[in-house]
Design a protein around this motif. Structure first.
Motif, PDB file in Angstrom:
ATOM      1  N   ASP A 105      -4.380   2.961   4.481  1.00 40.92           N
ATOM      2  CA  ASP A 105      -3.731   4.038   5.231  1.00 40.92           C
ATOM      3  C   ASP A 105      -2.436   3.503   5.823  1.00 40.92           C
ATOM      4  N   VAL A 106      -1.718   4.370   6.529  1.00 41.85           N
ATOM      5  CA  VAL A 106      -0.436   3.956   7.093  1.00 41.85           C
ATOM      6  C   VAL A 106      -0.620   2.852   8.127  1.00 41.85           C
ATOM      7  N   GLY A 107      -1.621   2.990   8.986  1.00 38.09           N
ATOM      8  CA  GLY A 107      -1.833   1.996  10.033  1.00 38.09           C
ATOM      9  C   GLY A 107      -2.072   0.608   9.490  1.00 38.09           C
ATOM     10  N   SER A 108      -2.900   0.491   8.455  1.00 36.34           N
ATOM     11  CA  SER A 108      -3.162  -0.833   7.887  1.00 36.34           C
ATOM     12  C   SER A 108      -1.923  -1.385   7.183  1.00 36.34           C
ATOM     13  N   ALA A 109      -1.174  -0.528   6.502  1.00 41.59           N
ATOM     14  CA  ALA A 109       0.048  -0.983   5.837  1.00 41.59           C
ATOM     15  C   ALA A 109       1.076  -1.476   6.852  1.00 41.59           C
ATOM     16  N   VAL A 155       1.230   7.177  -0.707  1.00 40.08           N
ATOM     17  CA  VAL A 155       2.477   6.596  -1.211  1.00 40.08           C
ATOM     18  C   VAL A 155       3.681   7.388  -0.709  1.00 40.08           C
ATOM     19  N   ALA A 156       3.556   8.707  -0.650  1.00 37.36           N
ATOM     20  CA  ALA A 156       4.651   9.532  -0.144  1.00 37.36           C
ATOM     21  C   ALA A 156       4.996   9.161   1.289  1.00 37.36           C
ATOM     22  N   GLN A 157       4.002   8.738   2.067  1.00 36.68           N
ATOM     23  CA  GLN A 157       4.253   8.288   3.439  1.00 36.68           C
ATOM     24  C   GLN A 157       4.808   6.871   3.464  1.00 36.68           C
ATOM     25  N   LEU A 158       4.260   6.006   2.627  1.00 33.21           N
ATOM     26  CA  LEU A 158       4.621   4.586   2.677  1.00 33.21           C
ATOM     27  C   LEU A 158       5.965   4.285   2.031  1.00 33.21           C
ATOM     28  N   ARG A 159       6.633   5.273   1.475  1.00 29.40           N
ATOM     29  CA  ARG A 159       7.955   5.029   0.889  1.00 29.40           C
ATOM     30  C   ARG A 159       8.922   4.492   1.939  1.00 29.40           C
ATOM     31  N   ARG A 160       8.652   4.709   3.215  1.00 29.24           N
ATOM     32  CA  ARG A 160       9.518   4.219   4.294  1.00 29.24           C
ATOM     33  C   ARG A 160       9.148   2.819   4.752  1.00 29.24           C
ATOM     34  N   LEU A 161       8.113   2.239   4.164  1.00 32.46           N
ATOM     35  CA  LEU A 161       7.675   0.909   4.564  1.00 32.46           C
ATOM     36  C   LEU A 161       8.753  -0.123   4.217  1.00 32.46           C
ATOM     37  N   PRO A 162       9.093  -1.023   5.136  1.00 38.59           N
ATOM     38  CA  PRO A 162      10.190  -1.971   4.885  1.00 38.59           C
ATOM     39  C   PRO A 162       9.766  -3.198   4.070  1.00 38.59           C
ATOM     40  N   VAL A 163       8.804  -3.044   3.166  1.00 42.84           N
ATOM     41  CA  VAL A 163       8.368  -4.117   2.274  1.00 42.84           C
ATOM     42  C   VAL A 163       8.145  -3.514   0.891  1.00 42.84           C
TER      43      VAL A 163
END
Length: 260
Positions: free
Chosen positions: A21-25, A64-72
């Motif tokens: 999920d977003v929190g773990s990522a 994935v649509a949410q995690l596209r903003r992840l800086p990794v």
């Protein structure tokens, strides 16, 4: 920052934590990991579904649509591509690529059984034609499902997938040091294995492994930790420490404000 491909060719193996999920990522990114993967088991379980059987498709796409903003860098477990049609698999991967995904895991089994290697190679080739920049980690499931579970059989399948355009080979369930050494020596691509308590990441690196995935272990450990907290409260025992609420909240606030 090194590219995702370059991370497979550094001195130490790439240790890839798998988020559900977003929190773990966000937590993995905050801990300094340059790349994060997803776990089909963790995502499916969080949705109340068993792993496999293409059950994680919708939830994975939403995450994935949410995690596209992840800086990794982000690599996504897409089971068997959610289809038997190579072109449909390639289309799905193209949608992920448009979201900035750097890599995928694609497995050569469906419903818990190996598929014909030439059919799977067709999926790999279709994805590579459509998305040449995507790092395809081709998962060889002989050992994981105990079918044709020999080093020679793994090497034979891996060779077919390498010829089709795979960028790496993932062999889950591989834990015997001599088997690991033979497979890494016999494959001209970075080899990925699941983390296992019998071997450290450094020891796996000495055996030729270039990538070590946590798989569903963090999710399963998180569930155990949650139960341990609840039972400690119930039984009047000391509760283990945890990241402060406000620290996690600040990560989420910052993440929600990111535009890319």
């Amino acid at each position: 920052m090194a590219t995702f491909r370059e991370l497979h060719h550094t001195r130490e193996p790439l240790l890839l934590p798998n988020a559900w999920d977003v929190g773990s990522a966000l937590a993995f990114a905050a801990a300094g990991f340059p790349a994060v993967g997803t776990t089909s088991f963790g995502i499916a379980a969080s949705a109340g579904l068993p792993d496999g059987g293409r059950s994680s498709q919708a939830a994975t796409a939403a995450l994935v649509a949410q995690l596209r903003r992840l800086p990794v860098h982000l690599t996504v477990d897409i089971e068997d591509g959610y289809s038997d049609d190579p072109d449909e698999v390639a289309e799905h991967v193209a949608e992920l690529a448009n979201l900035g995904v750097a890599g995928i895991n694609l497995e050569d089994s469906t419903a818990g059984h190996l598929v014909d290697p030439s059919a799977f190679a067709g999926k790999v080739a279709a994805v590579k034609r459509r998305c040449p920049e995507i790092f395809i980690n081709a998962r060889v499931d002989n050992i994981w499902f105990g079918e044709q579970a020999t080093v020679d059989a793994v090497l034979l399948r891996a060779g077919v997938y390498a010829d089709a355009g795979a960028d790496g080979i993932f062999v889950p369930g591989l834990v015997v040091p001599e088997d690991i050494r033979r497979i890494t020596a016999g494959i001209g691509l970075p080899v990925n294995v699941l983390a296992h308590p019998s071997l450290t990441v450094a020891e796996l690196g000495e055996l030729g492994v270039r990538r070590v995935s946590s798989g569903s272990l963090p999710y399963r450990a998180a569930v155990d930790a949650a139960v341990n907290v609840a039972t400690a409260l119930r039984d009047g025992k000391q509760v283990p420490g945890a990241t402060p609420y406000w620290e996690m909240q600040s990560r989420l606030v910052e993440f929600s404000q990111r535009t890319t």
